[in-house]
Design an enzyme around this catalytic site. Structure first.
Site, PDB file in Angstrom:
ATOM      1  N   SER A  50       0.854  -1.187   0.000  1.00 29.29           N
ATOM      2  CA  SER A  50       0.000   0.000   0.000  1.00 29.29           C
ATOM      3  C   SER A  50       0.887   1.234   0.000  1.00 29.29           C
ATOM      4  O   SER A  50       2.095   1.147   0.246  1.00 29.29           O
ATOM      5  CB  SER A  50      -0.866   0.018   1.263  1.00 29.29           C
ATOM      6  OG  SER A  50      -0.078   0.487   2.367  1.00 29.29           O
ATOM      7  N   ASP A  51       0.287   2.387  -0.239  1.00 25.98           N
ATOM      8  CA  ASP A  51       1.035   3.615  -0.038  1.00 25.98           C
ATOM      9  C   ASP A  51       0.915   3.990   1.448  1.00 25.98           C
ATOM     10  O   ASP A  51       0.203   3.334   2.226  1.00 25.98           O
ATOM     11  CB  ASP A  51       0.493   4.725  -0.969  1.00 25.98           C
ATOM     12  CG  ASP A  51       1.535   5.796  -1.208  1.00 25.98           C
ATOM     13  OD1 ASP A  51       1.509   6.438  -2.272  1.00 25.98           O
ATOM     14  OD2 ASP A  51       2.409   5.976  -0.331  1.00 25.98           O
ATOM     15  N   TRP A  52       1.600   5.042   1.835  1.00 23.50           N
ATOM     16  CA  TRP A  52       1.712   5.448   3.244  1.00 23.50           C
ATOM     17  C   TRP A  52       0.339   5.586   3.911  1.00 23.50           C
ATOM     18  O   TRP A  52      -0.469   6.412   3.496  1.00 23.50           O
ATOM     19  CB  TRP A  52       2.471   6.770   3.321  1.00 23.50           C
ATOM     20  CG  TRP A  52       2.617   7.307   4.695  1.00 23.50           C
ATOM     21  CD1 TRP A  52       1.814   8.219   5.299  1.00 23.50           C
ATOM     22  CD2 TRP A  52       3.633   6.986   5.646  1.00 23.50           C
ATOM     23  NE1 TRP A  52       2.252   8.477   6.554  1.00 23.50           N
ATOM     24  CE2 TRP A  52       3.381   7.735   6.803  1.00 23.50           C
ATOM     25  CE3 TRP A  52       4.744   6.124   5.645  1.00 23.50           C
ATOM     26  CZ2 TRP A  52       4.177   7.663   7.939  1.00 23.50           C
ATOM     27  CZ3 TRP A  52       5.545   6.070   6.769  1.00 23.50           C
ATOM     28  CH2 TRP A  52       5.253   6.818   7.903  1.00 23.50           C
TER      29      TRP A  52
END
Ligand code: GLC
Length: 747
Positions: free
Chosen positions: A272-274
């Site tokens: 996932s992204d942050w």
């Protein structure tokens, strides 16, 4: 063998599966957790952000990977402590954003795209890999392969521009540079291609905003560069923040499973992204982190970056039958396979080596390459009456502007790079032997009202009106008594990058006022422009005789700029993204569709065409455009045949001649147009590039082989196929070229 090696043994696939069988469910689930490296940097783990985010001691002990921390000594110590404590001594993965260099910072990717030379990207990434591997890193969150046609979006600086073909070439080259033939080799790191998918097309150019694309545009324009990186073996893919088809990519099974896994055949790790898993709650897709974890895992996200959603909820979701342990095992196995490919089970430190780190980081060879790459990335947009190059070292030069002697030449995405290592324009020009230079800042970098999102460390000094007035006066006085003015201006480096969308893409007003003031006393102005995006340059175009776009050139910026301004090197960069006439024209790109009322059909002042009432349709500077200090002349496009059958190829050739008086490099661009199709087809699409270096008077025949594959697209029936009919081949110096020939495809 030292203690650490006794604990971890060589593993291959069936041994990984045996290891998986031995792991507890808690261990397996935490392999899918990525924690910020700062949590490990001090023992006060359970205070502050870690506690707020609901992490516990077990997460620290069992997390599968860590991001944003580097340094051979730091990471070796961290790895040893972690492995000693881990029940099965599984090594940590260390990941970080090495976007355009580790410590030796290269030009931003948008600039490297302007070289039209993927080999330059490959070499920059190979050096970045070497430096970051020595510093103990294993994976980079790069290349960002998002296609971008909107200069308002701050992350355009991380892309290689507006073109499908060019982005695919650069994405492939970046993965080759980072990973080499075998990512286990010394000085290689795994690549993570991002952001899947189509993050570069947010509505309004506003960061994290929704993306509205039809499937055909997604597949034809936005997916190819990710596919190129995957075909080159990228170890990871990062899911994007934004919504597509009204579902956040993080929870979008259509994107992450149906397309990425089943159609694009990606078999590596999806991260996932942050904090994007938790953000599903903020998107309004989930009421709790538990629901968010179920959606993200069910869509195909393997690793949860920096939230406890997976760590706290996957076990319960398995118990409740919402997800299966079999799927968790498959995700964990992908993480273990990545660690195995990197050789971490044999050597958990991989290339981390303090001595090697000292030896390679910012070494002379790397700096020289950074200088070479930067000079090749600059684009000369204007050069009236041959103002450039400034060959007479004795001329009185006024070097003016906020970038005249400022080290901030690296972008907001230079996480480990440092301004102190940069060469300023002044330093570069003095080094190049200019004897008669005087410097004045002339104005502050940004205007008082501008916000930098809290990223600007220290004051930018705009609050003192009297001081600003004096700066302006000193600069204009200097310009008045000088032969030429080099005006180093542009965006603040924090006006692009993540969360840096701008609705006004002009240079700061204070800088525009300075330019006009100088113009009143000296017309010989060469504007050197630092920017992370295509800008609205109409005001600059009015007052500057020469315009050189240097983007954010990196550590060796000043030397590279001096190489070009002095004529030691001849500019060869071409725009990898057009500069719009103004922000109202955005999104604008050369490969647009004709429409049913193209401007070319308008007669007798009729208004009923696909045109604006107040601006032209054409960008101020088109894709592929750039000047040289010499001139190139193109002959007509010759085809060795004008009928193509399914299997036969056509050779298209053109003769290019250097008609100027100095050596130069020309980027010959070949575009194809499918005149009619079962769906509308772009007015033209780049399908080939060839960089030629020619001496004065020298000619070269440049050939492009055309084959049926180049003519394929998603037809009305959704098939990837070509259709018989008329095609045009354009070969010239930029996307505006009318130098063309015609052939028929017969099937
Ligand atoms: C950021 C970015 C992504 C980056 C990640 C880790 O928010 O969107 O590109 O790799 O977080 O820093």
């Amino acid at each position: 063998m030292n203690s650490i090696e006794r604990k971890v043994r060589i593993r291959n696939m069936d041994k990984l599966e045996k290891l998986l069988e031995q792991m507890s469910l808690k261990e397996k689930i935490n392999q899918l957790l990525q924690l910020p490296g700062s949590y490990y940097e001090n023992d006060s783990f359970l205070t502050g952000p870690a506690q707020e985010r609901g992490f516990c001691e077990d997460n620290l002990k069992l997390a599968g990977s860590v991001l944003s921390v580097s340094g051979a000594g730091t990471l070796k110590a961290l790895q040893k402590k972690y492995i000693d404590r881990h029940p099965h001594h599984i090594p940590l993965l260390f990941m970080a954003d090495i976007i355009h260099g580790y410590k030796t910072i290269f030009p931003i990717p948008l600039a490297i795209g302007c070289t039209f030379e993927p080999e330059i990207m490959e070499k920059c990434c190979a050096i970045a890999a070497k430096e970051s591997a020595a510093a103990g890193l294993h994976v980079t969150f790069s290349p960002m392969a998002d296609l971008v046609r909107d200069a308002r979006w701050g992350r355009v600086m991380e892309s290689t521009g507006e073109d499908v073909y060019l982005n695919s070439c650069f994405a492939r080259a970046a993965v080759r540079g980072y990973q080499g033939e075998n990512v286990k080799e010394k000085g290689k790191i795994a690549a993570c291609v991002k952001h899947f998918a189509a993050y570069g097309a947010p509505e309004g150019g506003r960061e994290y905003n929704n993306v509205e694309l039809c499937d055909a545009t997604l597949k034809e324009d936005y997916l190819p560069a990710y596919q190129a990186a995957i075909d080159e073996g990228a170890g990871m893919v990062m899911a994007a923040f934004q919504t597509f088809n009204r579902i956040p990519a993080t929870a979008n099974k259509y994107l992450l499973t149906d397309i990425l896994r089943k159609q694009m055949h990606f078999q590596g790790v999806v991260i996932s992204d942050w904090m994007a898993v938790h953000e599903l709650v903020l998107h309004g897709m989930a009421d709790t982190d538990k629901e968010a974890a179920m959606l993200a895992f069910g869509a195909g996200v393997d690793v949860d970056m920096s939230t406890a959603a997976y760590a706290d909820n996957l076990e319960k979701l398995i118990e409740e039958g919402e997800i299966s342990e079999k799927d968790v095992d498959a995700a964990v196995l992908r993480v273990l396979e990545l660690k195995n490919k990197l050789g971490l089970f044999e050597n958990p430190y991989k290339d981390a080596d303090e001595e090697e780190e000292r030896r390679v980081v910012l070494c002379r060879e790397h700096r020289l390459w950074a200088r070479e790459a930067a000079a090749k990335s600059f684009v000369l947009l204007k050069n009236e009456s041959g103002l450039l190059p400034v060959t007479d070292r004795a001329e009185k030069i006024a070097l003016i502007g906020p970038y005249a002697d400022r080290k901030a030449m690296i972008s907001a995405w230079s996480i480990f790079g440092e301004e102190k290592d940069c060469i300023t324009v002044k330093e570069g020009l003095l080094e190049a032997g200019y004897l008669n230079i005087e410097v004045e800042e002339g104005c502050h970098m940004i205007d008082g009202h501008m916000q930098l999102g809290g990223l600007a460390r220290g004051s930018v000094g705009f609050e003192d009106e009297e001081q600003a007035g004096q700066m302006y006066k000193d600069a204009v006085d200097l310009a008045k008594r000088s032969d030429k003015v080099i005006l180093a201006i542009g965006e603040h480096r924090f006006q692009s990058g993540e969360a840096a969308s701008r609705a006004d893409i002009t240079i700061p007003k204070g800088q525009q006022e300075l330019l006009k003031g100088i113009y009143q006393v000296n017309r010989n102005i060469a504007a050197v422009i630092f920017t992370g995006r295509p800008l609205d340059l109409r005001e600059v175009e009015k007052y500057a005789k020469a315009i050189l776009i240097v983007w954010f050139p990196g550590t060796e910026g000043g030397n590279a700029i001096a190489d070009i301004l002095s004529g030691t090197k001849n500019p060869s960069g071409r725009l990898s993204m057009g500069f719009p006439y103004c922000v109202g024209q955005i999104p604008v790109h050369y490969s647009e569709f004709s429409t049913g009322r193209p401007a070319s059909t308008l007669k007798n002042g009729s208004r009923f065409g696909s045109v604006y009432m107040d601006i032209p349709n054409e960008p101020l500077y088109p894709f592929g455009y750039g000047l040289s200090y010499t001139e190139f002349q193109y002959g007509g496009v010759e085809l060795d045949k004008d009928i193509m059958t399914g299997s036969e190829e056509i050779t298209a050739s053109v003769t290019v001649k250097n008609t100027g008086n100095r050596c130069g490099e020309e980027i010959v661009q070949m575009y194809l147009q499918d005149k009619t199709g079962s769906v509308v087809r772009p007015k033209r699409e780049l399908k080939g590039i060839e960089k030629v270096s020619l001496k004065p008077g020298e000619s070269r025949e440049v050939k492009f082989i055309l084959d049926e594959n180049m003519l394929r697209f998603y037809t009305k029936s959704g098939e990837w196929d070509s259709e018989p009919g008329t095609f045009f081949v354009y070969i010239g110096k930029d996307s505006d070229t009318q130098n063309k020939a015609e052939f028929e495809l017969v099937k």
